[in-house]
Design a protein around this motif. Sequence first.
Motif, mmCIF file in Angstrom:
data_model
loop_
_atom_site.group_PDB
_atom_site.id
_atom_site.type_symbol
_atom_site.label_atom_id
_atom_site.label_comp_id
_atom_site.label_asym_id
_atom_site.label_seq_id
_atom_site.Cartn_x
_atom_site.Cartn_y
_atom_site.Cartn_z
ATOM 1 N N HIS A 98 0.855 -1.180 0.000
ATOM 2 C CA HIS A 98 0.000 0.000 0.000
ATOM 3 C C HIS A 98 0.901 1.243 0.000
ATOM 4 O O HIS A 98 2.119 1.146 0.188
ATOM 5 C CB HIS A 98 -0.919 0.017 1.221
ATOM 6 C CG HIS A 98 -0.176 0.158 2.520
ATOM 7 N ND1 HIS A 98 0.298 -0.918 3.226
ATOM 8 C CD2 HIS A 98 0.208 1.266 3.223
ATOM 9 C CE1 HIS A 98 0.927 -0.497 4.312
ATOM 10 N NE2 HIS A 98 0.894 0.816 4.334
ATOM 11 N N ILE B 192 -0.398 2.211 -8.208
ATOM 12 C CA ILE B 192 -0.090 2.552 -6.822
ATOM 13 C C ILE B 192 0.733 1.400 -6.257
ATOM 14 O O ILE B 192 0.339 0.231 -6.359
ATOM 15 C CB ILE B 192 -1.371 2.736 -5.989
ATOM 16 C CG1 ILE B 192 -2.262 3.820 -6.596
ATOM 17 C CG2 ILE B 192 -1.024 3.084 -4.542
ATOM 18 C CD1 ILE B 192 -3.648 3.885 -5.989
ATOM 19 N N VAL C 35 2.457 6.975 -6.208
ATOM 20 C CA VAL C 35 1.325 6.904 -7.126
ATOM 21 C C VAL C 35 1.775 7.473 -8.462
ATOM 22 O O VAL C 35 2.358 8.570 -8.513
ATOM 23 C CB VAL C 35 0.129 7.721 -6.602
ATOM 24 C CG1 VAL C 35 -1.009 7.721 -7.625
ATOM 25 C CG2 VAL C 35 -0.347 7.189 -5.262
ATOM 26 N N LEU D 268 -8.447 8.037 -7.478
ATOM 27 C CA LEU D 268 -7.626 8.108 -6.272
ATOM 28 C C LEU D 268 -8.467 8.469 -5.057
ATOM 29 O O LEU D 268 -8.308 7.894 -3.969
ATOM 30 C CB LEU D 268 -6.516 9.149 -6.451
ATOM 31 C CG LEU D 268 -5.274 8.735 -7.222
ATOM 32 C CD1 LEU D 268 -4.359 9.935 -7.422
ATOM 33 C CD2 LEU D 268 -4.526 7.633 -6.479
ATOM 34 N N LEU E 159 -10.340 5.543 -3.831
ATOM 35 C CA LEU E 159 -9.505 4.516 -3.212
ATOM 36 C C LEU E 159 -9.101 4.873 -1.780
ATOM 37 O O LEU E 159 -8.710 3.987 -1.008
ATOM 38 C CB LEU E 159 -8.259 4.281 -4.065
ATOM 39 C CG LEU E 159 -8.500 3.540 -5.389
ATOM 40 C CD1 LEU E 159 -7.262 3.612 -6.268
ATOM 41 C CD2 LEU E 159 -8.914 2.092 -5.154
ATOM 42 N N LEU E 160 -9.175 6.124 -1.418
ATOM 43 C CA LEU E 160 -8.883 6.544 -0.055
ATOM 44 C C LEU E 160 -10.045 6.179 0.872
ATOM 45 O O LEU E 160 -11.165 5.924 0.401
ATOM 46 C CB LEU E 160 -8.629 8.052 -0.009
ATOM 47 C CG LEU E 160 -7.289 8.527 -0.583
ATOM 48 C CD1 LEU E 160 -7.314 10.029 -0.823
ATOM 49 C CD2 LEU E 160 -6.132 8.152 0.341
ATOM 50 N N LEU F 127 -3.697 4.120 0.587
ATOM 51 C CA LEU F 127 -4.167 3.695 -0.729
ATOM 52 C C LEU F 127 -3.754 2.248 -0.970
ATOM 53 O O LEU F 127 -2.577 1.905 -0.786
ATOM 54 C CB LEU F 127 -3.559 4.570 -1.823
ATOM 55 C CG LEU F 127 -4.065 6.012 -1.934
ATOM 56 C CD1 LEU F 127 -3.097 6.848 -2.751
ATOM 57 C CD2 LEU F 127 -5.462 6.042 -2.552
#
Length: 504
Positions: free
Chosen positions: A15, A76, A81, A98, A101-102, A119
């Motif tokens: 991650h 990612i 990223v 993005l 994805l948070l 992420l």
Amino acid sequence: MLLPRPTRSTPVAGHFTVDATTGVHAPESVADLLRELIGPATGLPLPPAGPSDDSVISLRLTDDPTLGAEGYQLRIDPSGVRARAGTEAGLRWAVQTLRQLLPDQVYAAEPARGVSWRLPAVEIVDVPTYAWRGSLLDVARWCHPLPFLYRYVDLLALHKLNTLHLHLTDDQGWRFEVRRFPRLTEVGGFRAESPAGHARDGRGGGMPHGGWYQQSELRDLVAYAARRGVRIMPEIDLPGHAQAAIAAYPEFGNDPGRRLAVGTTWGISTHVLNLEPATLTAVCDILDEVVDVFPFEYVHVGGDEVPTAEWAASPAATARAAELGLGRVADLQGWWTGRLAAHLAGHGRRIAVWDELLDRGAPAGATVFAWRGTDRIDAARAAGLPAVAAPFSHTYFDWAESDDPAEPLAIAGVLPLDTVYGFQPGDVLGVQGQLWSEYLPTEPRVWWRAFPRLAALAEVGWSGPVRVDADGALPPPTRAEFRGRLAGHLRRLDRLGVGYRPLD
């Protein structure tokens, strides 16, 4: 839990955590958008950075024709990223991904304390199926306030919908400021009352309603939307749905001696614009101001539900039809729209029309919004005209979602969520969901009707239609997979304060 579903998504080990050391390398407008969308909740500065710096979000332009006008690639991993796209439009959609994805706290308006902005590591390739992914919002029946329009743009961008079709004029109200014809808003922007209950009940509420938008306000809205990848197409409905305009300027009508009021009932007014040269000149003057405010290449000129009884009763109109060699008075509508198309072409613009023009002489080059049924999509293609699929059977979100007596008042029904998600648009320019506002007088009512069905249509437009059974139903695995992702997505709407209709 991405929605719309990306073209291809492959998990990668590990991650990446966005924190106070994370910088951004991107075109200035894209970097600003990223900070605007995730900064308030995260409280992170996201300063400028070089492309090879450690802990960086790199969003860059590249020459890759496979990504088209709006596609992007995103990777990612624990080092950072990296996204690339052929256009800034593609990078803006990468920013929206993005954000999804948070953790969903990123959608809060205030700083979220104690959240790790992690992420998941992933590789995504994402290219939209359809170029036109839109939503019509009718502000003519009810003049929704500007802050709501800004919120609406934000919701479209969140769902990777790229077009707001703003329906600005109708029998019941004229909302666009026209400086050459100020009475259009001074008179046409206000009605004495609105229906109470359903239109078929024939009851008035006795409460005046009105409002309109200044050109400067609309220019600001257009600029705000453009920064999010949303273009705004104005609709000035012509030559029908024009009672508000005729109330303001009786000389535009077929009986200049008659004084009409702005429409106070829902439905189709029998009063349409006349065919006098002065009226056509006035309409072209109005469109000159419209294109000065809205830079999008398309202007929608309506053309739906145009009664021709007034033309048939007018010696001037019937003489004009004979002079033009038209077999029917109704064909004057095609002539009328053709003049508007030619005028707008002088501004480098194209016209959009509703599908009635297919029966009354749609001008060459017009884009047809097929609303009366899926067969109208085929009719547009047969006529050699591009079509946006907008059939009431799948995209009219002012309809009720169920026949439950507890459903809020709706114009018609029933249009379930699964029907929207199972829509098969075919070979078209794109898809569009409609929110006609006869029964959507407030922001909460719009949200209730729009979501989650507009989210489902957004996925049809971006990801493409899903497989359906022979009877058009969603197979259980497809339904379960979509609803699982949708349930997660609705938590984002919760954070944004959007009062959607709960899933059954």
